[in-house]
Design an enzyme around this catalytic site. Sequence first.
Site, PDB file in Angstrom:
ATOM      1  N   GLU A   1      50.377  43.970  17.843  1.00 47.86           N
ATOM      2  CA  GLU A   1      51.233  43.237  16.901  1.00 47.86           C
ATOM      3  C   GLU A   1      52.655  43.141  17.471  1.00 47.86           C
ATOM      4  OE1 GLU A   1      51.209  41.451  13.924  1.00 47.86           O
ATOM      5  OE2 GLU A   1      53.291  41.355  14.629  1.00 47.86           O
ATOM      6  N   LYS A   2      53.114  41.909  17.705  1.00 50.56           N
ATOM      7  CA  LYS A   2      54.380  41.702  18.416  1.00 50.56           C
ATOM      8  C   LYS A   2      55.625  42.089  17.637  1.00 50.56           C
ATOM      9  CE  LYS A   2      54.640  36.784  17.185  1.00 50.56           C
ATOM     10  NZ  LYS A   2      53.289  36.462  16.728  1.00 50.56           N
ATOM     11  N   HIS A   3      55.518  42.321  16.340  1.00 49.53           N
ATOM     12  CA  HIS A   3      56.711  42.625  15.540  1.00 49.53           C
ATOM     13  C   HIS A   3      57.073  44.110  15.484  1.00 49.53           C
ATOM     14  CE1 HIS A   3      55.832  38.596  13.886  1.00 49.53           C
ATOM     15  NE2 HIS A   3      57.156  38.536  13.817  1.00 49.53           N
TER      16      HIS A   3
ATOM     17  N   CYS B   1      62.345  40.409  11.471  1.00 48.62           N
ATOM     18  CA  CYS B   1      62.103  39.059  11.981  1.00 48.62           C
ATOM     19  C   CYS B   1      62.549  38.081  10.900  1.00 48.62           C
ATOM     20  CB  CYS B   1      60.620  38.862  12.297  1.00 48.62           C
ATOM     21  SG  CYS B   1      60.186  37.137  12.607  1.00 48.62           S
TER      22      CYS B   1
ATOM     23  N   HIS C   1      59.193  36.726   9.476  1.00 51.52           N
ATOM     24  CA  HIS C   1      58.042  37.606   9.225  1.00 51.52           C
ATOM     25  C   HIS C   1      58.412  38.961   8.642  1.00 51.52           C
ATOM     26  CE1 HIS C   1      56.199  34.830  12.360  1.00 51.52           C
ATOM     27  NE2 HIS C   1      55.487  34.651  11.276  1.00 51.52           N
TER      28      HIS C   1
ATOM     29  N   HIS D   1      57.653  38.482  21.528  1.00 54.44           N
ATOM     30  CA  HIS D   1      58.030  37.826  20.274  1.00 54.44           C
ATOM     31  C   HIS D   1      58.922  36.631  20.620  1.00 54.44           C
ATOM     32  CE1 HIS D   1      60.095  37.003  16.516  1.00 54.44           C
ATOM     33  NE2 HIS D   1      59.064  37.563  15.914  1.00 54.44           N
TER      34      HIS D   1
ATOM     35  N   HIS E   1      62.962  31.139  15.001  1.00 49.81           N
ATOM     36  CA  HIS E   1      62.111  32.328  14.906  1.00 49.81           C
ATOM     37  C   HIS E   1      62.606  33.386  15.888  1.00 49.81           C
ATOM     38  CE1 HIS E   1      57.719  34.038  15.196  1.00 49.81           C
ATOM     39  NE2 HIS E   1      58.540  34.850  14.551  1.00 49.81           N
TER      40      HIS E   1
HETATM   41 FE   FE2 Z   1      58.269  36.849  13.887  1.00 44.78          FE
END
Ligand code: FE2
Length: 131
Positions: free
Chosen positions: A16-18, A116, A119, A46, A52
């Site tokens: 998961e990139k976050h 983010c 997100h 990310h 974004h």
């Molecule tokens: Fe994001």
Amino acid sequence: MTLLGDKIQEADWKKEKHVPVIECPDAVKKDEFFEINVGLGKAIAHPNTTEHHIRWISLYFHPQDEKFTVDIARFTFNAHGESVKGPDTSTIYTHHQGTTWMKTSKPGTLYAMAYCNIHGLWQSAKEITVT
Ligand code: FE2
């Protein structure tokens, strides 16, 4: 009623990139400064665009057997390509990575929280022992 803590997401940073990744020694020397790096995208990058991006990462330390959590550092990432010409036109971007130093006489847990802009909130933790 739900609390803010219920809305902070967590996952495996490798998938998961976050999820912020905390890099520092697992064991540190008592009362000696050690380096901590925190950032995102160690496994999956990310995006970093005007639309974004990661806005900030905060770092906290909770000493073992103590009641309260200590605010260690806050990194804000303020340039994401915006300019008077519009989104993604400036070529200037802040990378979502920060480095700081801290010391402690007690073991405990480091917590990182990243935001983010589309997100939401993401957290991770790392245990620190003291020798
Ligand atoms: Fe994001």
